[in-house]
Design a protein around this motif. Structure first.
Motif, PDB file in Angstrom:
ATOM      1  N   SER A  62      25.759   8.677  14.022  1.00 41.96           N
ATOM      2  CA  SER A  62      25.468   7.277  13.786  1.00 41.96           C
ATOM      3  C   SER A  62      25.673   6.823  12.390  1.00 41.96           C
ATOM      4  CB  SER A  62      23.971   6.851  14.090  1.00 41.96           C
ATOM      5  OG  SER A  62      23.278   7.718  13.413  1.00 41.96           O
ATOM      6  N   GLY A  63      25.932   7.989  11.384  1.00 45.28           N
ATOM      7  CA  GLY A  63      26.068   7.655  10.143  1.00 45.28           C
ATOM      8  C   GLY A  63      24.878   7.771   9.094  1.00 45.28           C
ATOM      9  N   ALA A  64      23.882   8.285   9.532  1.00 41.52           N
ATOM     10  CA  ALA A  64      22.664   8.527   8.910  1.00 41.52           C
ATOM     11  C   ALA A  64      23.082   9.739   7.976  1.00 41.52           C
ATOM     12  CB  ALA A  64      21.583   8.923   9.489  1.00 41.52           C
ATOM     13  N   ALA A  65      22.289   9.780   6.726  1.00 41.09           N
ATOM     14  CA  ALA A  65      23.269  10.784   5.797  1.00 41.09           C
ATOM     15  C   ALA A  65      21.989  11.425   4.787  1.00 41.09           C
ATOM     16  CB  ALA A  65      24.300  10.166   4.882  1.00 41.09           C
ATOM     17  N   GLY A  66      22.226  12.467   4.546  1.00 41.80           N
ATOM     18  CA  GLY A  66      21.224  13.139   3.435  1.00 41.80           C
ATOM     19  C   GLY A  66      20.361  14.056   4.143  1.00 41.80           C
TER      20      GLY A  66
END
Length: 488
Positions: free
Chosen positions: A219-223
């Protein structure tokens, strides 16, 4: 040392009430001698906890911990015999075990608990325990003054998550622990400043990324703490000279702490609703909770309306946090990690990949140091060679290994030879080959790296793409259009 005697008495009364119920109830067959003996062991274990509490009140912490450990061992041994004893009710042991663990976590000892997550290490590298920390640092077990153990309901979903962490997810839990220990000096101070429990930080990180700083979800969540781009911007995460600061451990922990405190204010310090908001969206949780400040996460009007992912996420985070506080009580032993930070100044050109090869298994690290070096140097492309004089962050224990293995000798030569090798390109149909000197365009997606793009297109080289696009240190950003030289 302050002692909350009313709470202590109430918990002890609850324990002995449970034990009294074991002696026999109307309409039931009298207990056998073996069963009575087993419940007698349970009674003795409970009295051991009472003695430990009294020793803590008197200021003898060492004796208290010793008595506490012996009582817990006695309880474990007695519960192990329950299965083979006719008439024994395991649930009685589970209930007492849960209550006594909460005593062990300090629920009846005022501000000073009897157990933390093993022997922890302060940012300065000194071993500390909960009782030895100043008040501002005791948030390893406190959330805005409340005991974390009192906020975690040991119900079915949390117990199921405990089983998953101790079985199928166990490798992930261990990896998360090791990764966190090396980043702790960056992440934990952010939670300390925000008066939030370290156990919650670990629980979120374990579930979100396992401590992989460069993790990116579908979904594009990062880190390491998996921020969505828009949410990250709200809390100061964005682009810094082309680097997405969601991948920075310290910045991610700071933003995460700010987010949690914001939502804790909204949800009246309800940790479960706050974690649900972090995973499923604060807007949705506000609509479900409405104007009911005391509503439970497990209330059907809330729980049944959540996605399966969020229903699983909250107990998984809480279970990981609980294991962070009580590993030995669940037959779990986290490895000892020297997480003290260090750094080296490169004495010869090298990339993170090359350093991983020349460091080998230094410090008894079977998996190698690639993940740790990436986590501690998130702004660097692991394949890009860094010039002499560059400062790299690594565990302090590796400083000597770098000097002995990566400056001179055969290992850096081998690493450089492997790094400079060119993989043979597969044969492709003539119609698919771009003419020599031809150019293509590629739009960078979230999570892309330059070496990954080049590997995907199977043409050109990292250095050539960087040169054509005038990239500084191979930094790219989502949405950027790259010019990619064709196959030659």
């Amino acid at each position: 040392m302050s002692v909350r005697l009313p709470l202590c008495r109430s918990l002890c009364v609850a324990v002995f009430t449970l034990l009294a119920g074991c002696a026999g109830a109307p309409g039931k067959t009298p207990a056998s001698p073996s069963l009575n003996a087993l419940y007698g062991q349970l009674d003795a274990a409970s009295k051991g906890y009472e003695n430990a509490l009294q020793q803590a009140r008197e200021g003898d912490d060492q004796a208290s911990r010793k008595t506490l450990a012996a009582a817990l061992d006695q309880l474990k041994q007695a519960s192990a015999q329950c299965t083979g004893t006719p008439g024994c009710e395991p649930q009685r042991f589970y209930a007492v075990f849960d209550r006594l663990l909460r005593l062990k976590d300090g629920s009846a000892i005022g501000d000073e608990g009897l157990e933390t997550a093993g022997e922890s290490t302060s940012p300065a590298g000194q071993a500390v325990g909960a009782a030895g920390l100043p008040q501002v640092q005791r948030s390893v077990t406190l959330l805005h003054g409340q005991k974390l153990s009192e906020l975690i309901a040991m119900n079915g979903p949390v117990k199921a998550a405990l089983e998953m962490w101790l079985t199928q997810w166990r490798p992930n839990l261990m990896d998360a622990w090791v990764n966190y220990q090396y980043m702790r000096f960056e992440m934990w101070p952010q939670y300390q400043k925000a008066d939030l429990p370290e156990a919650v930080l670990f629980g979120i990180m374990a579930k979100e990324s396992g401590g992989k700083v460069h993790a990116v979800s579908r979904s594009g969540a990062a880190g390491p703490l998996q921020f969505m781009y828009a949410t990250g911007l709200r809390f100061g995460l964005g682009s810094d000279s082309g680097f997405d600061t969601r991948f920075d451990p310290a910045e991610a922990a700071r933003a995460n702490a700010q987010y949690l405190n914001e939502q804790l204010r909204v949800f009246n310090n309800n940790l479960e609703l706050t974690l649900a908001a972090y995973n499923g969206g604060e807007g949705r949780m506000r609509r479900l909770a409405g104007d009911r400040p005391g509503v439970s996460f497990y209330d059907p009007s809330v729980y049944d309306e959540l996605s399966p992912e969020t229903r699983d996420y909250v107990p998984a985070v809480l279970a990981a946090a609980w294991l962070f506080l009580h590993p030995q009580s669940y037959n779990l032993r986290f490895p000892k990690v020297d997480g003290r930070p260090g750094q080296v100044t490169l004495k010869r050109v090298a990339s993170i990949s090359e350093l991983t090869i020349c460091l080998g298994n230094a410090g008894d690290m079977p998996e190698g140091w690639f993940r740790t070096l990436r986590n501690l140097n998130p702004r660097l492309d692991p394949q890009m060679q860094q010039p002499i004089g560059t400062t790299l962050h690594l565990p302090r224990a590796l400083e000597a290994a770098y000097a002995s293995r990566c400056v001179d000798g055969p290992w850096p030569i081998l690493a450089a030879d492997l790094h400079d090798a060119v993989a043979p390109r597969p044969q492709v149909a003539a119609a698919a080959v771009v003419p020599s000197g031809g150019l293509r365009r590629y739009r960078v997606r979230a999570g892309d790296t330059l070496i990954g793009i080049v590997g995907k297109l199977r043409c050109s080289s990292v250095r050539e793409v960087a040169r054509v696009n005038h990239l500084h240190r191979h930094a790219i950003r989502a949405g950027q259009v790259l010019t990619v030289p064709g196959c030659r």
